[in-house]
Design a protein around this motif. Structure first.
Motif, short mmCIF file in Angstrom:
data_model
loop_
_atom_site.label_atom_id
_atom_site.label_comp_id
_atom_site.label_asym_id
_atom_site.label_seq_id
_atom_site.Cartn_x
_atom_site.Cartn_y
_atom_site.Cartn_z
N PHE A 125 28.39 36.17 54.24
CA PHE A 125 28.77 35.25 55.31
C PHE A 125 29.10 33.91 54.67
CE2 PHE A 125 24.12 35.78 55.17
CZ PHE A 125 23.74 34.53 54.71
N PRO A 126 29.79 33.02 55.39
CA PRO A 126 30.14 31.72 54.80
C PRO A 126 28.90 30.90 54.47
CG PRO A 126 31.47 32.19 56.75
CD PRO A 126 30.39 33.23 56.72
N MET A 127 29.03 30.02 53.48
CA MET A 127 27.92 29.18 53.07
C MET A 127 27.54 28.20 54.18
SD MET A 127 27.58 26.56 49.82
CE MET A 127 27.40 27.86 48.59
N PRO A 128 26.27 28.17 54.58
CA PRO A 128 25.85 27.19 55.59
C PRO A 128 25.95 25.76 55.06
CG PRO A 128 24.24 28.96 55.33
CD PRO A 128 25.20 29.09 54.20
N GLU A 129 26.10 24.83 55.98
CA GLU A 129 26.21 23.43 55.61
C GLU A 129 24.99 22.95 54.84
OE1 GLU A 129 26.62 19.02 57.75
OE2 GLU A 129 26.96 20.86 58.91
N GLU A 130 23.79 23.39 55.25
CA GLU A 130 22.56 22.95 54.57
C GLU A 130 22.54 23.38 53.11
OE1 GLU A 130 21.18 24.39 58.71
OE2 GLU A 130 22.85 24.73 57.33
N HIS A 163 25.68 32.02 44.04
CA HIS A 163 25.32 31.65 45.41
C HIS A 163 25.58 30.18 45.69
CE1 HIS A 163 21.99 31.19 42.71
NE2 HIS A 163 21.18 30.64 43.59
N TRP A 164 25.71 29.37 44.63
CA TRP A 164 26.02 27.95 44.81
C TRP A 164 27.52 27.66 44.75
CZ3 TRP A 164 21.73 26.74 46.75
CH2 TRP A 164 20.50 27.03 46.16
N ASP A 165 28.35 28.68 44.52
CA ASP A 165 29.80 28.45 44.40
C ASP A 165 30.37 27.88 45.70
OD1 ASP A 165 29.59 29.59 41.91
OD2 ASP A 165 31.14 31.11 42.25
N ASP A 166 31.24 26.90 45.54
CA ASP A 166 31.95 26.33 46.69
C ASP A 166 32.86 27.41 47.27
OD1 ASP A 166 33.37 24.81 48.50
OD2 ASP A 166 34.58 23.79 46.97
N GLY A 167 32.70 27.70 48.54
CA GLY A 167 33.50 28.74 49.16
C GLY A 167 34.66 28.22 49.99
N SER A 168 35.08 26.98 49.76
CA SER A 168 36.12 26.39 50.61
C SER A 168 37.46 27.10 50.47
CB SER A 168 36.27 24.90 50.30
OG SER A 168 36.61 24.70 48.93
N THR A 169 37.69 27.79 49.34
CA THR A 169 38.95 28.51 49.16
C THR A 169 38.80 30.00 49.45
OG1 THR A 169 38.52 28.93 46.80
CG2 THR A 169 39.66 26.88 47.37
N ALA A 171 38.62 33.37 51.56
CA ALA A 171 39.11 33.90 52.83
C ALA A 171 37.92 34.18 53.75
CB ALA A 171 39.91 35.18 52.60
N HIS A 172 38.00 33.66 54.99
CA HIS A 172 36.92 33.79 55.97
C HIS A 172 35.60 33.22 55.45
CE1 HIS A 172 39.67 36.44 58.09
NE2 HIS A 172 39.74 37.21 57.02
N GLY A 173 35.64 32.38 54.40
CA GLY A 173 34.45 31.82 53.81
C GLY A 173 33.65 32.80 52.99
N MET A 174 34.16 34.04 52.81
CA MET A 174 33.39 35.10 52.16
C MET A 174 34.09 35.75 50.97
SD MET A 174 31.77 37.07 55.48
CE MET A 174 33.31 37.20 56.37
N PHE A 175 35.41 35.76 50.95
CA PHE A 175 36.14 36.54 49.95
C PHE A 175 36.89 35.61 48.99
CE2 PHE A 175 35.57 39.13 53.68
CZ PHE A 175 35.12 40.34 53.15
N PRO A 176 36.42 35.48 47.74
CA PRO A 176 37.08 34.58 46.79
C PRO A 176 38.47 35.07 46.41
CG PRO A 176 35.38 35.86 45.70
CD PRO A 176 35.24 36.14 47.16
N PRO A 177 39.34 34.16 46.00
CA PRO A 177 40.69 34.56 45.60
C PRO A 177 40.65 35.46 44.37
CG PRO A 177 40.29 32.25 45.07
CD PRO A 177 39.13 32.70 45.89
N ILE A 200 15.23 41.05 46.24
CA ILE A 200 15.36 39.98 47.24
C ILE A 200 16.46 39.06 46.74
CG2 ILE A 200 14.20 38.14 48.50
CD1 ILE A 200 11.55 39.52 47.94
N ARG A 201 17.46 38.81 47.56
CA ARG A 201 18.62 38.05 47.08
C ARG A 201 19.13 37.12 48.16
NH1 ARG A 201 23.51 40.45 49.05
NH2 ARG A 201 23.05 42.44 50.10
N SER A 202 19.89 36.14 47.72
CA SER A 202 20.71 35.36 48.64
C SER A 202 21.99 36.14 48.86
CB SER A 202 21.03 33.99 48.05
OG SER A 202 22.08 33.39 48.80
N ALA A 203 22.33 36.40 50.12
CA ALA A 203 23.56 37.13 50.42
C ALA A 203 24.80 36.30 50.13
CB ALA A 203 23.55 37.57 51.88
N LEU A 204 24.61 35.04 49.72
CA LEU A 204 25.73 34.20 49.28
C LEU A 204 26.14 34.50 47.84
CD1 LEU A 204 24.54 30.76 50.71
CD2 LEU A 204 26.23 32.31 51.72
N THR A 205 25.27 35.13 47.08
CA THR A 205 25.58 35.45 45.69
C THR A 205 26.71 36.47 45.66
OG1 THR A 205 23.22 35.17 45.25
CG2 THR A 205 24.56 36.05 43.47
N ILE A 206 27.77 36.19 44.91
CA ILE A 206 28.96 37.04 44.91
C ILE A 206 28.60 38.41 44.34
CG2 ILE A 206 31.35 37.26 44.15
CD1 ILE A 206 30.82 34.91 46.05
#
Length: 283
Positions: A125-130, A163-169, A171-177, A200-206
């Motif tokens: 899912f997209p990275m939360p603002e926090e 999991h700390w990667d900037d996801g601003s680019t 697609a849908h905040g989830m799929f890197p180029p 146990i993982r952060s689901a933000l980790t690619i």
């Protein structure tokens, strides 16, 4: 269901610190032999039953790429839900990272079948603002393999630290180029958990599922946990019957904030974006 072990020992303070430090650094930690193989065999039976039911009705299972499915279920579809939700290793890490009032928001499973292909690299899912602003994790995913993972079964592959990667680019905040794929391949680690192991993982980790070239499926349970206010419960439809709710210990009920109903309704899956994009396998 068979208990995971007799009175699982709590994590020593030093080990908990080591795990949470590594989780923040890598985005994933493994905890071997959290459950017995007998416990996992029954888990696998429950997954097989739920998977057959889900595939027999419209919207019961969502595709996550060719020959790969995700199914969300209700907690009481697992005979071992209480042992899972109350396992002291899971609760200790969840409280340390998400806070003592963390919530269980998802119970589901992924099933890569034979001929499943490489998924595109993604986060769930997209990275939360926090997280972007404060580098604070607001959710965790607990994974429990139902089988011994072998090389040809399409092992889970993850790029530690992303999991700390900037996801601003993304697609849908989830799929890197795709131009970023070489970096993820260089960082990637394949995981080969055995029955009884958990991660146990952060689901933000690619991460991605890899091609299953075997004749066997590789089902993996997912337990989703949120910090208060994280909002991932909006993506899920967890519910319990009143009888099941009353059977749960207080230590589990306090983390399970979901509707209590007289009769469960089968869940229609919501992961539509992932289902569409996951078909675009890496060439």
């Amino acid at each position: 269901m068979t208990a995971p072990r007799t009175a699982p020992a709590p994590l020593p303070a030093a080990e908990l610190t080591r795990l949470t430090d590594r989780l923040h650094h890598d985005g994933i930690v493994g905890l071997p032999q959290a459950f017995t193989r007998d416990w996992v065999r029954e888990l696998g039976e429950d997954i097989d039953t739920a998977f057959a039911e889900a595939r027999a009705r419209p919207g019961g299972a969502v595709g996550r790429g060719p020959h790969r499915y995700y199914v969300e279920i209700h907690p009481e579809q697992l005979r071992g839900f209480t042992e899972l939700a109350a396992h002291p290793w899971i609760t200790a890490v969840a409280e340390a990272v998400l806070g003592p009032e963390y919530r269980i928001v998802e119970v589901g499973f992924d099933v890569p079948l034979p001929e499943a292909v490489d998924q595109p690299w993604h986060r769930d899912f997209p990275m939360p603002e926090e997280t972007a602003r404060d580098r604070r994790l607001t959710s965790l995913a607990v994974n429990v393999t139902a089988v011994d993972t072998e090389e040809d079964m399409g092992p889970f592959e993850i790029a530690p630290g992303t999991h700390w990667d900037d996801g601003s680019t993304f697609a849908h905040g989830m799929f890197p180029p795709r131009e970023d794929y070489p970096r993820y391949r260089d960082l990637a680690v394949r995981k080969y958990p055995k029955m009884g192991d958990i991660s146990i993982r952060s689901a933000l980790t690619i991460h991605r599922g890899t091609a299953n070239r075997s004749a066997k499926s590789r089902p993996v349970l997912v337990l989703g946990l949120d910090a208060p206010g994280a909002g991932n419960d909006e993506r899920h439809d967890t519910a319990v019957t009143r009888e099941f709710w009353e059977s749960l210990p207080d230590a589990v009920r306090s983390h399970l904030r979901c509707p209590v109903v007289e009769k469960l309704r089968p869940i229609t899956q919501k992961h539509t974006i992932e289902g569409l994009v996951m078909g675009e396998a890496e060439s």
